[in-house]
Design a protein around this motif. Structure first.
Motif: not given
Lengths: 302, 302
Positions: B195-213
């Motif tokens: 679960p920790h890796v999944l949470a990190y991976a999800l936030v990392h992926m979304l945090g790289r998106k142009d529309e992250q804000e």
């Protein structure tokens, strides 16, 4: 003041709208429709609605929506095509229609396919509220207090209708914003639909393991929070996934790539991959901090 | 009564053990070591420890652990090899040693590699507590109240030492159980590390998106809970992932398969795949319900 508010689907979402509208004196009478006779009986007993009817009864929706000056469509998103068809014969130009579906593109397409074009007095909406609980007994007058509601009007939507729906939600304490329907579906695929699928998938995988009892026994608060959304209504999430698959599927494939990336950093066991793993986790933590900073400076996301 | 408790790493975990031991009158004096001089100063100022020393000071660990009848190793799991080496020259047969690392196999292997065999008076342990907060100021006397602690003794471990450590944790309000080290690492790979890796991976992926804000702006309580563990300490999770990769990597690959499975159910858009998607979500929800039922009938998982 709304004279006759018709709520189609008296669950947590529709029921809370009815309760709040009544307690704020926004409407004179409320009529509810539902597929579940027990839920309907509870809604009547709790005084959430004044009259209640079985949705499956032939023509019930059309009959009841007649004379209603406000109609809230709070059925599961997968039922919207059927609901529009049921409403079609009784559709009135003097009535405001709005819905609460978590996906907007396919709901709007359903309205378009039934009416030829999206009716001017239908205002597509999405309150960001509700949780794993469901049914009218979970409904509360303050469910929408400080919550965001997104309206996704289209070119044909009457601006007066949008203002009316905006006013209704604002009266309920919500923070209303407008968004393009497709953009809405993209944003919520990322922020809501993808996490739900991940939580369901994780729990499903672990729940199939021989040692699942032990796994669950030693799972702590982190696991409980992480999987909370896997307790959500399966019917609703089937609908959302099928209706918004176009947006969700690429994100699932993106997540697969992320997991491979992290996996290979773990496999390599070089100093450089260890450093990259640290950077990856630190960047993710920082991204979440940006999210938290945004939430706390913003009443809408709590 | 413990005469001199030596806590190596006075963070949330070690600091809470020290605070609880003192408030329960389990020990006479407490000496703490830490790599962070500020944290050490706070630990002294807060009275969590009586003496504090910089871990990096040459031979500090060995010198201070001399004369201690109890040594708690609460450094990040990646530091255990170095800690055992530092402790080696001052290792005393009359002292009880225990650790708090979230992975046990590699910690035990580190002890074995330094001492030739796992010392009889070292009791490997893992308290299931702590969260995203860190540092001694987050430490509290009741962190372990009603929490699980797992001890993973090996064939060479002295049963009296195990009983002593068990007694210590029980006094702190924890529920102690014993487990094979490898089995521990498998269970926690599933319940915590994945679960920790999944949470990190999800936030990392979304945090790289142009529309992250925008994504973060509209993320609600579900997203906040789901990603809470992505705020965890990146150094600690790098360590855990590198030390327990053998168990975590197959689970990541399993998750990749799950996501593909769900994806293809969403793509097919046949009545059968819609039904299978519903069954999949319903089974996951039921599995989580089993987890909740187990937690509520069990003081250890809250």
């Amino acid at each position: 003041m709304i004279q006759r508010l018709c709520v189609i689907g008296v669950g947590l979402i529709g029921g809370s709208m009815a309760k709040a509208a009544r307690s704020l004196g926004l409407c004179r009478e409320i009529v509810g429709l539902d597929t579940d006779p027990d839920n309907l009986a509870r809604a009547l007993a709790l005084g959430v609605i004044d009259e209640g009817y079985d949705i499956q009864e032939n023509g019930a929706i059309g009959k009841l929506a007649t004379g209603a000056d406000w109609v809230v469509i709070a059925t599961p998103p997968g039922a919207s095509l059927k609901t529009f068809r049921d409403l079609q014969s009784a559709w009135s130009q003097d009535t405001i229609y709005t819905d609460v579906g978590s996906i907007k593109g396919k709901v709007i397409a359903a309205a378009e396919s039934v009416f030829g074009e999206v009716p001017a007095n239908f205002v597509p909406g999405h309150p960001i509220a509700g949780a794993e609980r469901s049914g009218v007994e979970a409904a509360s007058t303050d469910l929408y207090q400080d919550k965001r509601v997104i309206l996704t009007p289209v070119a044909t939507t009457n601006p007066d209708a949008v203002r009316a729906v905006e006013g209704f939600w604002t009266a309920l304490g919500a923070l209303v914003s407008l968004m393009e329907p497709l953009h809405h579906d993209q944003v919520f695929a990322a922020t809501s639909h993808l996490p739900h699928v991940l939580a369901y998938a994780l729990v499903h995988m672990l729940g199939r393991k021989d040692e699942q009892e032990e796994i669950f026994q030693y799972a702590g608060a982190g696991f409980r929070d992480f999987t909370r959304i896997a307790s959500s209504n399966p019917e609703m999430w089937r609908d959302i996934c099928l209706l918004n698959g176009e947006q969700i599927i690429p994100l699932l494939s993106g997540m697969g790539d992320e997991l491979k990336k992290v996996s290979s950093l773990m496999e390599n066991s070089t100093a450089e991959s260890a450093k990259n793993l640290l950077v990856y986790f630190a960047e993710a933590r920082d991204a979440r901090q940006r999210f938290l900073n945004q939430s706390s400076s913003d009443i809408g996301s709590s």
